[in-house]
Design a protein around this motif. Structure first.
Motif, short mmCIF file in Angstrom:
data_model
loop_
_atom_site.label_atom_id
_atom_site.label_comp_id
_atom_site.label_asym_id
_atom_site.label_seq_id
_atom_site.Cartn_x
_atom_site.Cartn_y
_atom_site.Cartn_z
N LEU A 174 -7.82 46.69 75.57
CA LEU A 174 -8.39 46.59 74.23
C LEU A 174 -7.68 45.54 73.38
N LYS A 175 -6.60 44.95 73.96
CA LYS A 175 -5.79 43.94 73.28
C LYS A 175 -5.12 44.49 72.02
N LEU A 176 -4.71 45.76 72.08
CA LEU A 176 -3.95 46.34 70.96
C LEU A 176 -2.56 45.74 70.93
N THR A 177 -1.99 45.63 69.73
CA THR A 177 -0.64 45.13 69.59
C THR A 177 0.35 46.17 70.10
N VAL A 178 1.57 45.72 70.34
CA VAL A 178 2.63 46.62 70.79
C VAL A 178 2.82 47.75 69.79
N ASP A 185 4.80 40.24 69.94
CA ASP A 185 3.62 40.65 70.71
C ASP A 185 3.00 39.41 71.37
N ARG A 186 1.88 39.61 72.04
CA ARG A 186 1.27 38.50 72.78
C ARG A 186 0.89 37.34 71.87
N GLU A 187 0.24 37.65 70.75
CA GLU A 187 -0.28 36.58 69.90
C GLU A 187 0.34 36.55 68.51
#
Length: 439
Positions: free
Chosen positions: A392-396, A303-305
């Motif tokens: 909302l910056k939810l994870t994949v 994921d992004r982070e």
């Protein structure tokens, strides 16, 4: 015998009061194990497996162990296997088939007669062969520790002796044993190591086998230190998602570790991820978000982070809601649908309040789909659900598990736990309210 007795005590392998099964093949190692433990006064019974793989040799071995146990008044348990048929049926190698059959039988026998352990006759040279085989496979530290003295109910009291010492004990005792002719053909990896590699190493250094075993013992001690350190790292870095049974580790925290590669191997290895996969995961840490790696039981998403590990599950279902009431979506989520004349707008993420007059049953609870759109509460224009969740910056993983509630025409009423659709909001003209509670 004194060395074996001391080794048993040092490693805590056998109790004096318990019953112990000897895996007795009839070869030098198992015969020596039987005689030594019998002489040391342990309560033992023998177990012999006839795999019917070597023709008359298999029957000869059975006859020999019967005679040996009768001579020393030791109870003997016998079992016959059609090993070739088992291997064909389960699509495994003959070696693997024999191993599975043998250890399944030992465990069942142990249970049936109330034995504490099954004693197998691996010695120091076997441990060295295993170390070399694992080294050739590119094993990590765990594979280089060789064979352990104890693994569950399986114990190995002869690991303190070499093959030469075992055979010298039998010669001194005047005790015959049988030979397995397949051990002298270098057709499998272990035999190649035993017959070709080890003799060459001993020609270079006569103490090669002993030194390699010492190295395995040192590595076993180092392994304990490593396991404690990695355990502490896991406790600090891994966050768990109870609803999705997921595990997540922040990329930034990974990069600060002394060895990111080793941590990934230790974290992901038990879930079936191999060395090639963990290497690629490491290389793609800063790559495109959403990349997925699979094993039979789990998947890892970059994921992004963070890295997110989740169990592989069947596709999420859709659930039809024909009328108000309580509905179970899955093992962890239930929904309550109710209509009331009392109007109150919920501010909880687990409850949606909607103008009932605008809603037509049946409703549907389903996972999000590509192209889903709705009008988020407080807005006037349509927005893709996928973009809304990204904002909302939810994870994949969270996006993949996201549910929506739709009406009979497919219009989204509620992005569950996130936002209702503004078109179905409660206004001053609302006379009845549909309440949807997630619990």
């Amino acid at each position: 015998m004194e060395r074996v007795a001391a080794y048993i005590q040092k490693e805590g392998l056998l109790s004096r009061e318990g019953l112990h099964i000897i895996a007795l093949s009839g070869g030098a190692d198992s015969v020596a194990l039987l005689l030594i433990l019998h002489s040391l006064g342990y309560r033992i019974e023998a177990a012999h497996c006839n795999f019917h793989l070597r023709g008359e040799e298999s029957n000869r071995d059975e006859t020999f162990v019967k005679s040996l146990c009768k001579e020393h008044n030791i109870p003997l348990h016998l079992i016959h296997f059609d090993t070739a048929e088992y291997a064909s049926l389960h699509q495994v190698s003959i070696e693997m088939a024999a191993r599975e059959l043998r250890y399944h039988y030992f465990e069942q026998l142990r249970y049936d007669i109330g034995a504490e352990t099954v004693c197998v006759a691996h010695h120091r040279d076997d441990a060295v062969e295993t170390l070399l085989m694992n080294l050739l496979r590119g094993s990590g530290i765990h594979g280089l520790t060789g064979i352990r003295p104890k693994n569950g109910y399986i114990v190995r009291p002869l690991l303190c002796l070499s093959r030469q010492e075992v055979e010298a004990f039998l010669r001194e005792a005047g005790q015959p044993f049988v030979y397995d002719s397949t051990n002298f053909v270098d057709d499998v990896v272990r035999n190649k190591v035993r017959l070709n590699v080890l003799p060459l190493l001993k020609a270079i250094n006569p103490s090669a086998s002993e030194n390699l075993y010492k190295t395995a013992c040192y590595l076993r001690e180092a392994e304990q230190v490593v396991e404690e350190a990695v355990g502490q790292q896991k406790a600090q870095l891994i966050s768990k998602g109870l609803e999705t049974q997921s595990e997540a580790v922040a990329k930034a925290a990974l990069k600060e570790l002394p060895s990111t590669a080793f941590f990934l191997h230790e974290w992901l290895g038990p879930y079936g991820f191999n060395a090639a996969q963990t290497t690629e995961i490491l290389m793609r840490l800063d790559g495109e978000s959403g990349r997925t790696f699979l094993t039979e039981s789990h998947e890892l998403v970059i994921d992004r982070e963070c890295l997110v590990l989740i169990p592989r599950q069947a596709p999420m279902k859709s659930l039809k809601i024909p009328e108000t009431g309580l509905y179970r979506y899955d093992d962890s989520r239930q929904f309550i649908f109710s209509i009331s004349k009392e109007i109150s707008i919920s501010k909880s993420n687990s409850c949606a309040t909607i103008d009932a007059a605008l809603v037509k049953f049946p409703l549907i609870i389903r996972p999000t789909q590509a192209g889903d759109k709705f009008v988020p509460f407080g807005m006037t224009g349509h927005k893709l659900v996928s973009d809304f969740l990204t904002d909302l910056k939810l994870t994949v993983v969270a996006k993949r598990c996201q549910l929506v509630v739709t009406d009979c025409e497919g219009n989204i009423l509620w992005v569950v736990g996130q936002r209702t659709d503004n078109r179905y909001r409660i206004t001053a003209q609302t006379t009845s309210m549909l309440s949807i509670v997630l619990r």
